[in-house]
Design an enzyme around this catalytic site. Sequence first.
Site, mmCIF file in Angstrom:
data_model
loop_
_atom_site.group_PDB
_atom_site.id
_atom_site.type_symbol
_atom_site.label_atom_id
_atom_site.label_comp_id
_atom_site.label_asym_id
_atom_site.label_seq_id
_atom_site.Cartn_x
_atom_site.Cartn_y
_atom_site.Cartn_z
ATOM 1 N N GLY A 121 -5.957 11.040 4.943
ATOM 2 C CA GLY A 121 -7.041 10.068 5.052
ATOM 3 C C GLY A 121 -7.179 9.134 3.861
ATOM 4 N N ILE A 161 0.864 -1.183 0.000
ATOM 5 C CA ILE A 161 0.000 0.000 0.000
ATOM 6 C C ILE A 161 0.897 1.228 0.000
ATOM 7 C CG2 ILE A 161 -0.362 -0.279 2.496
ATOM 8 C CD1 ILE A 161 -3.073 1.185 2.071
ATOM 9 N N LEU A 162 0.531 2.152 -0.854
ATOM 10 C CA LEU A 162 1.337 3.367 -0.965
ATOM 11 C C LEU A 162 0.437 4.554 -1.305
ATOM 12 C CD1 LEU A 162 4.128 4.817 -1.298
ATOM 13 C CD2 LEU A 162 4.036 4.192 -3.691
ATOM 14 N N GLN A 181 -0.039 12.105 1.617
ATOM 15 C CA GLN A 181 -0.137 11.306 2.845
ATOM 16 C C GLN A 181 -0.706 12.135 3.997
ATOM 17 O OE1 GLN A 181 3.743 9.523 3.591
ATOM 18 N NE2 GLN A 181 3.670 8.383 1.671
ATOM 19 N N GLY A 182 -1.293 11.432 4.975
ATOM 20 C CA GLY A 182 -1.813 12.107 6.168
ATOM 21 C C GLY A 182 -3.116 12.842 5.921
ATOM 22 N N GLY A 227 -5.011 6.760 2.832
ATOM 23 C CA GLY A 227 -4.614 5.403 3.224
ATOM 24 C C GLY A 227 -5.777 4.733 3.943
ATOM 25 N N GLU A 251 0.597 -8.278 4.675
ATOM 26 C CA GLU A 251 1.922 -8.864 4.520
ATOM 27 C C GLU A 251 2.961 -7.920 5.122
ATOM 28 O OE1 GLU A 251 2.837 -9.926 0.492
ATOM 29 O OE2 GLU A 251 4.970 -10.144 0.951
#
Length: 470
Positions: A261, A251-252, A258-259, A263, A285
Site C-alpha cells: 500500500g 515512482i519506486l 511493494q504490495g 505506492g 509520464e
Amino acid sequence: MALKHKGEEPVPDAKKRKRVGFTKIDPGIEANECIKVFLVKNQDEVGDRSSFCIDPVDLNQLFGEDGKIYGYKGLKIDIWLSIVSFHGYAEFTFESTSDGGKGITDLKTALQNIFGESLIEKADFLESFSRESQCIRTVLSDGAVVRSVPLMGDETSETHVDAEVSAVEVIRMNLLNMPVGLLYSRLIPLVLLLVEGGSPIDIADPRWEIYFVVKKTRDKSGDYSMKLLGFAAAYLFYHYPDSTRLRISQILVLPQYQGKGYGRLLLESVNFVAVSENVYDVTFEEPSEYLQHLRTCIDTLRLLSFEPLKSAINSAISSLKEGNLCKKTSKLLSGPPPRMTEIVRQKLKINKKQFLRCWEVLIYVNLDPKDKKCMDNFKTSVSDRVRSDILDKDSENNGKRLIEVPNDYGHDMTFIVFQSNTDEEVDDQNGSLASDQSTTQEEQLNQLVDKQMKDIIEIAKKVSSFDNKQ
Ligand SMILES: CC(=O)SCCNC(=O)CCNC(=O)[C@H](O)C(C)(C)COP(=O)(O)OP(=O)(O)OC[C@H]1O[C@@H](n2cnc3c(N)ncnc32)[C@H](O)[C@@H]1OP(=O)(O)O
C-alpha cells in the site's frame, strides 16, 4: 570494489597467442547472466548470498552497446546496495581473463557508469551502516509531512520492540535542496535497475519535487529513526494562462516493501497536494501497465465517493436496467457528460482521458451481477465504445481496417488501423481476402472487447476490496 581471482591467469605464450588468433571470437557474457544485486540493511547481510536479491528490469541495457562483458572466464559480480545509506559495493570473482578479440571490459568503469559515486570500497561500505544510520532522518527532517499513517502492527516486519511507536509518513521536498539532491543521486542506480526506461532527472531544475515515503519509529525516550520505503518524483509544468500541471515522472517502492500500500499512499499524497494547491491536473509520464492499473484503482475509488457524479452514474445504470440499448443510452455509457468531465478535473484533478478509463468501472461496480439483461447491455455498450474507439462509425465504407501485427514488446497484441484505397479495389484484387479480413477483424474486435471487460472486472474487484477496508 573488490577483485577476487579464483584461478591463476594463463601465462602469455607466443605460440598460444598465435593459435588464439584462429579460435572463435569471445562471445562475451551477458550482464543479466553474471550480475546479482542484493539490497542489504546491515553489515551481516553483506556477502551473504541469501540476502534480499532484486530482479532488475534489464541489466544488459546498462552495459555497453550489446549488453555484454568481454574477456572473463567464470565471471560473477555481486553488488550490495545498502538500504540505509544507499551506497553500494561490488565484488567480482572470475577464473581468468584473456582478450578473445573484443578486449577486456573495464568492470570498474562500467559499474561506475551505473552506480556513480555511490559505489565505494568494502571497508567504507561496511562502515557506512553505522556512520550513516541516520542519513534519511537527517535529510528529511525539515521536509513537509503530507500524510502520516500510524502503524498498528509491524508492517515492515523488521522491528518488534513493544515500546516503539511507528508511523508511515509521506514527506515532500524540493530536489534543489542540496542534501535531497544528494540522496536522490544515490537512488539513481535503483531507478536504472528497477524502473523500466528510467533515467536520472535534473536535480538543478527547481520545478522538480520529490515525495519520500518513510517508516518513522519513535522509541521510549522520544528519539526516532527513519527508514526509506520509496519515493515519487513530480514535475510542475506551466499551464496557460496561470496554472500548473503536476506530472508524476518516477515512482519506486523498494522491492521488499511493494504490495503493502505504499505506492498507493504516495499517489494519494500527490493527489492531495494537487487538490489543495489547485493545480490544473495530475498526469503521469509513460506509466507502466501496473502503475496505470494502480492509478485507475485509486481514481475510481475517489470518483465513487464524489457526490456530484452520483446522478450521472445512476442515470447510466437506470438506462442499462431499462431494456434495450438505444443510441442515447449507448452514448451515455460511452462517456460521462462533458460537464462532469470538467468538474472532475477541477475538483479531483483527474484529466479527461483518465476519467474515461474509470467511467465504465464506475458503472460496473454499481451493477447487480445477477441481473443478466443489465450485464448484457453493459457488455454491448463496452463493445460499442471499443468499436468506435478503433474504427469510425463509417469504417465499412471508408476502407479502414484493423489488423493484428507482431510486436517487440511482449504485449499480447498490437493492432494497427490502416486505410486501403477503396473496398472495391480490395475486392477486385482478392474477393475472398476481403471477407477473410472482415472475419478476422470481427474476431479481433471481440477479443479486444473481452480483454477490456476482463480489465474492468479486475479493477472493479480491487476497488470493492479497498472500499471494504476503508
Ligand atoms: C511513471 C513511472 O514511474 S512508471 C514506473 C513505475 N515504477 C516501477 O515500475 C518500479 C517498480 N515498481 C514499484 O516500485 C511499485 O510496484 C509501484 C510503485 C508501481 C507500486 O507500488 P506498491 O507499493 O507495490 O503498490 P501498492 O502496494 O500500493 O499496490 C500494489 C498492490 O497492493 C494492493 N494494495 C494496496 N494497498 C493495499 C491495502 N491497504 N491492503 C491490501 N492491498 C493493498 C494493490 O491493490 C495492489 O494489488 P494488485 O497488484 O493485486 O492490484
